[in-house]
Design a protein around this motif. Structure first.
Motif, short mmCIF file in Angstrom:
data_model
loop_
_atom_site.label_atom_id
_atom_site.label_comp_id
_atom_site.label_asym_id
_atom_site.label_seq_id
_atom_site.Cartn_x
_atom_site.Cartn_y
_atom_site.Cartn_z
N LYS A 58 0.76 -1.02 -0.15
CA LYS A 58 0.00 -0.07 -0.09
C LYS A 58 0.74 1.22 -0.08
O LYS A 58 0.42 2.15 -0.74
CB LYS A 58 -0.80 0.06 1.24
CG LYS A 58 -1.97 0.96 0.98
CD LYS A 58 -2.90 0.85 -0.03
CE LYS A 58 -3.95 2.01 -0.19
NZ LYS A 58 -4.64 1.81 -1.45
N VAL A 59 2.08 1.27 0.69
CA VAL A 59 2.65 2.49 0.72
C VAL A 59 3.58 2.64 -0.74
O VAL A 59 3.45 3.74 -1.39
CB VAL A 59 3.90 2.27 1.81
CG1 VAL A 59 5.23 3.11 1.46
CG2 VAL A 59 3.53 2.43 3.16
N GLN A 60 3.89 1.70 -1.40
CA GLN A 60 4.43 1.77 -2.68
C GLN A 60 3.29 2.10 -3.64
O GLN A 60 3.53 2.96 -4.41
CB GLN A 60 4.94 0.28 -3.16
CG GLN A 60 6.02 -0.29 -2.34
CD GLN A 60 6.42 -1.57 -2.47
OE1 GLN A 60 5.72 -2.49 -3.37
NE2 GLN A 60 7.40 -2.25 -2.07
N ALA A 61 2.10 1.76 -3.50
CA ALA A 61 1.01 2.24 -4.58
C ALA A 61 0.64 3.62 -4.37
O ALA A 61 0.38 4.47 -5.13
CB ALA A 61 -0.72 1.42 -4.23
N ALA A 131 -6.53 4.59 2.85
CA ALA A 131 -5.42 4.62 3.29
C ALA A 131 -4.90 5.90 2.51
O ALA A 131 -5.10 5.94 1.03
CB ALA A 131 -4.42 3.77 2.90
N TYR A 132 -4.56 6.99 2.97
CA TYR A 132 -4.49 8.47 2.43
C TYR A 132 -3.17 9.13 2.97
O TYR A 132 -2.81 10.31 2.28
CB TYR A 132 -5.57 9.47 2.88
CG TYR A 132 -5.50 9.75 4.27
CD1 TYR A 132 -5.19 11.08 4.54
CD2 TYR A 132 -6.24 9.01 5.02
CE1 TYR A 132 -5.24 11.66 5.99
CE2 TYR A 132 -6.27 9.37 6.43
CZ TYR A 132 -5.81 10.54 6.71
OH TYR A 132 -6.08 11.01 8.15
N ALA A 133 -2.24 8.65 3.66
CA ALA A 133 -1.06 9.03 3.95
C ALA A 133 0.06 7.95 4.42
O ALA A 133 -0.40 7.04 4.60
CB ALA A 133 -1.30 10.05 5.36
N VAL A 134 1.29 8.35 4.79
CA VAL A 134 2.30 7.45 5.16
C VAL A 134 2.94 8.12 6.15
O VAL A 134 3.37 9.11 6.07
CB VAL A 134 3.17 7.25 4.07
CG1 VAL A 134 4.41 6.35 4.54
CG2 VAL A 134 2.68 6.75 2.72
N LEU A 135 2.90 7.36 7.51
CA LEU A 135 3.43 7.50 8.70
C LEU A 135 5.02 7.01 8.77
O LEU A 135 5.21 5.76 8.25
CB LEU A 135 2.82 6.92 9.67
CG LEU A 135 3.39 7.21 11.41
CD1 LEU A 135 3.21 8.59 11.49
CD2 LEU A 135 2.80 6.36 12.16
N GLY A 136 6.07 7.82 8.83
CA GLY A 136 7.44 7.54 8.77
C GLY A 136 8.14 7.50 10.17
O GLY A 136 7.81 8.68 10.69
N SER A 141 12.60 2.45 12.01
CA SER A 141 12.78 2.13 10.45
C SER A 141 11.24 1.69 9.93
O SER A 141 11.01 0.68 9.24
CB SER A 141 13.75 0.68 10.20
OG SER A 141 14.92 1.15 10.68
N LEU A 142 10.48 2.51 10.23
CA LEU A 142 9.01 2.29 9.97
C LEU A 142 8.56 3.11 9.01
O LEU A 142 8.44 4.40 8.89
CB LEU A 142 8.29 2.39 11.24
CG LEU A 142 6.46 2.25 11.20
CD1 LEU A 142 6.17 0.84 10.85
CD2 LEU A 142 5.80 2.52 12.24
N ARG A 143 7.58 2.73 7.86
CA ARG A 143 6.92 3.30 7.02
C ARG A 143 5.58 2.66 6.56
O ARG A 143 5.72 1.45 6.24
CB ARG A 143 7.50 3.45 5.79
CG ARG A 143 8.80 4.81 5.61
CD ARG A 143 9.55 4.81 4.35
NE ARG A 143 8.45 5.13 3.30
CZ ARG A 143 7.97 6.47 2.93
NH1 ARG A 143 8.25 7.35 3.91
NH2 ARG A 143 7.34 6.56 1.95
N VAL A 144 4.45 3.17 7.15
CA VAL A 144 3.25 2.27 6.99
C VAL A 144 2.17 3.28 6.70
O VAL A 144 2.10 4.50 7.03
CB VAL A 144 3.00 2.01 8.76
CG1 VAL A 144 2.86 3.02 9.48
CG2 VAL A 144 1.90 0.92 8.90
#
Length: 277
Positions: A58-61, A131-136, A141-144
């Protein structure tokens, strides 16, 4: 001399039946143990693998949809964002706190009493479970993905982080409050206790990158402590934890201790930078 004992056929049959019953019971216990072990492996390992893979895709999308990942999103070269409210003592915000979220390690808290203001004019409110954002979080080492709502089947069990309905959106004045699993289903917040003051948290959307800086941690509170996700976050259970003035906040919540849902923990940060993508 004593006559040798006589063993009747009926006694032999009873003994044989007893041995068969003991053996069958042992086989049943072993089978039940194996099934339970497989269930534990499925819950702890397989659901994690599925959810983590789902979240990564989903992050990649989202990045493809937006064009590309924001360069240097872990430490954006951004202008200073709005100043957060000063720390200080004051009366805790009044209001009712609703029922706590139920599921294992979800980190859900009541959003009753949270910010009622809508999204900024010109912004579209995210659809439920979208899903509309990415939390880093660089330290973890998290991207979700961040999705709207804290539903377990529709959001949290997919390995996403959920946005509490009624709290603010990224970059808005108030409190952008999130929940995530600590164990199972991707467990994005498993290592949340490792965060320290000064660590950075980024939130990427289609139009901007927001950087928050970790400021405070509430290690343990009740699932019903809705004060931690109010516009001015302050614990209603432990009022010495929180803030007393308006600002631009982020709140991350999850369950504690590990593998239980008895208590919740909260990590608070302040908006320190933002820039367009």
């Amino acid at each position: 001399m004593r006559a040798p004992g006589i063993v009747h056929h009926g006694t032999r049959r009873r003994r044989a039946a007893y041995r068969r019953a003991v053996w069958s019971g042992a086989e049943v216990l072993v089978t039940v143990g194996v099934v339970l072990l497989l269930l534990v492996v499925h819950q702890v390992w397989w659901t994690n693998r599925q959810a983590q893979h789902n979240a990564e895709r989903k992050v990649q999308a989202l990045e493809r949809e937006w064009g590309a990942p924001a360069p240097g999103s872990g430490d954006p070269d951004a202008s200073a964002g709005p100043g957060a409210g000063k720390d200080g003592e004051g009366k805790s915000a009044e209001g009712k706190s609703g029922a706590g979220g139920g599921g294992r390690s979800t980190g859900r808290l009541s959003s009753s009493g949270a910010g009622r203001a809508g999204v900024d004019s010109g912004r579209t409110r995210p659809r439920w479970s979208q899903a509309y954002a990415v939390l880093g979080i660089p330290r973890l080492s998290l991207r979700v993905p961040v999705a709207e709502g804290v539903s377990k089947p529709d959001v949290l069990n997919k390995g996403y982080v959920g946005h509490y309905k009624g709290t603010q959106q990224p970059g808005q004045a108030g409190n952008f409050a999130l929940a995530g699993h600590r164990n199972t289903h991707g467990e994005p917040f498993r290592y949340l206790p490792r965060l320290r003051r000064g660590d950075t948290i980024t939130v990427e959307t289609r139009t901007a990158v927001y950087t928050y800086t970790v400021d405070r941690t509430l290690a343990q509170t009740s699932p019903r402590d809705g004060g931690v996700i109010r516009p001015v976050p302050r614990s209603t259970v432990r009022p010495s934890y929180g803030y007393s003035e308006p600002g631009y906040y982020i709140t991350l919540t999850t369950c504690t201790p590990e593998y239980t849902s008895r208590y919740r923990m909260a990590v608070w940060g302040k908006l320190t930078a933002m820039r367009p993508r």
